[in-house]
Design an enzyme around this catalytic site. Structure first.
Site, mmCIF file in Angstrom:
data_model
loop_
_atom_site.group_PDB
_atom_site.id
_atom_site.type_symbol
_atom_site.label_atom_id
_atom_site.label_comp_id
_atom_site.label_asym_id
_atom_site.label_seq_id
_atom_site.Cartn_x
_atom_site.Cartn_y
_atom_site.Cartn_z
ATOM 1 N N GLY A 188 0.591 -1.272 0.049
ATOM 2 C CA GLY A 188 -0.002 -0.343 0.010
ATOM 3 C C GLY A 188 0.175 0.894 0.049
ATOM 4 O O GLY A 188 0.269 2.236 -0.053
ATOM 5 N N ASP A 229 -5.192 1.461 10.384
ATOM 6 C CA ASP A 229 -7.001 0.615 10.841
ATOM 7 C C ASP A 229 -6.858 0.390 12.169
ATOM 8 O O ASP A 229 -6.754 1.073 12.845
ATOM 9 C CB ASP A 229 -7.011 0.062 9.295
ATOM 10 N N THR A 286 -0.627 -3.713 12.432
ATOM 11 C CA THR A 286 0.321 -3.531 11.519
ATOM 12 C C THR A 286 1.140 -2.970 11.769
ATOM 13 O O THR A 286 2.243 -3.277 11.681
ATOM 14 C CB THR A 286 -0.103 -3.399 9.702
HETATM 15 C C1 PRP Z 1 -3.487 -2.202 4.321
HETATM 16 C C2 PRP Z 1 -2.270 -0.995 4.640
HETATM 17 C C3 PRP Z 1 -1.962 -0.668 5.763
HETATM 18 C C4 PRP Z 1 -2.206 -2.303 7.548
HETATM 19 C C5 PRP Z 1 -2.905 -1.501 8.005
HETATM 20 O O1 PRP Z 1 -2.186 -3.730 4.318
HETATM 21 O O2 PRP Z 1 -1.439 -1.070 3.916
HETATM 22 O O3 PRP Z 1 -0.208 -2.131 6.257
HETATM 23 O O4 PRP Z 1 -4.091 -2.199 6.021
HETATM 24 O O5 PRP Z 1 -4.299 -1.810 8.605
HETATM 25 P P1 PRP Z 1 -4.418 -2.647 10.065
HETATM 26 O O6 PRP Z 1 -4.034 -1.113 10.866
HETATM 27 O O7 PRP Z 1 -5.878 -2.530 10.471
HETATM 28 O O8 PRP Z 1 -3.379 -3.710 10.527
HETATM 29 P P2 PRP Z 1 -3.416 -4.091 3.112
HETATM 30 O O9 PRP Z 1 -2.850 -5.862 4.779
HETATM 31 O O10 PRP Z 1 -4.611 -4.410 2.788
HETATM 32 O O11 PRP Z 1 -1.936 -4.819 2.525
HETATM 33 P P3 PRP Z 1 -1.614 -4.070 1.016
HETATM 34 O O12 PRP Z 1 -1.003 -3.023 2.300
HETATM 35 O O13 PRP Z 1 -0.719 -5.177 0.483
HETATM 36 O O14 PRP Z 1 -2.926 -4.122 0.376
#
Ligand code: PRP
Length: 173
Positions: free
Chosen positions: A41, A100, A104
């Site tokens: 992302g 979110d 992560t």
């Molecule tokens: C999304 C975004 C963050 C994470 C945030 O990644 O890029 O890394 O979610 O969410 P959280 O705060 O609930 O942990 P995603 O897993 O969708 O992968 P991507 O970046 O490859 O789309």
């Protein structure tokens, strides 16, 4: 489906410039700043942010994938690509597209904190405060947004919409 514009290209451009100026001022005199983008992302935000900065900096990437239910429970996170460089003794700024739940960023801070950087800070373009359940510190934040599904400027829905120049919202599935 065309996403509804939530944050326009122009507002993003202005905010990215402000963040880059603030970060450049805060790291003035530091010659080993390492920007770590979290894939997938963060690739567009990191590209624009890093080019707008004025202090010496290098970039590296971590790729994570998540599985399992998000939200109420901690989602499972898996490191699918590690950094090329060591962070030991370096000033590290983690660059995310969105916080979110916060799981992560929390995972990344534990992972990198254990590798003994000289400093460890965080930058995210957007955060959904209503959904953040882990107490993670975001040192540089672009925008707080409501609890809607957002796409564009790196953010996806099923891997689509990442290259939209604005951040848009789409209806829940
Ligand atoms: C999304 C975004 C963050 C994470 C945030 O990644 O890029 O890394 O979610 O969410 P959280 O705060 O609930 O942990 P995603 O897993 O969708 O992968 P991507 O970046 O490859 O789309």
């Amino acid at each position: 489906m065309t996403p509804e514009i939530l944050i326009s290209e122009e507002r993003i451009r202005q905010r990215v410039a402000e963040l880059a100026a603030q970060i450049s001022a805060d790291y003035a005199g530091v010659d080993d700043l390492l920007l770590i983008g979290i894939l997938k992302g963060a690739f567009i935000f990191l590209a624009d942010l890093s080019r707008a900065m004025t202090v010496p900096r290098s970039v590296d990437f971590l790729a994570l994938s998540s599985y399992g239910k998000r939200g109420a429970f901690q989602s499972g996170l898996r490191l699918v690509m590690d950094l090329r460089e060591s962070v030991e003794g370096k000033h590290v700024l983690v660059v995310e597209d969105i916080v979110d739940s916060g799981h992560t960023l929390d995972y990344i801070l534990r992972l990198l904190g254990a590798r003994r950087p000289a400093s460890l800070k965080t930058c995210s373009l957007v955060q959904k405060p209503a959904r953040t359940m882990v107490d993670v510190s975001i040192d540089y934040l672009g925008f707080e947004i409501p609890d809607v599904w957002v796409v564009g400027y790196g953010l996806d829905f099923k891997d689509q919409f990442r290259t939209l120049p604005y951040i848009g919202s789409i209806p829940p599935e």
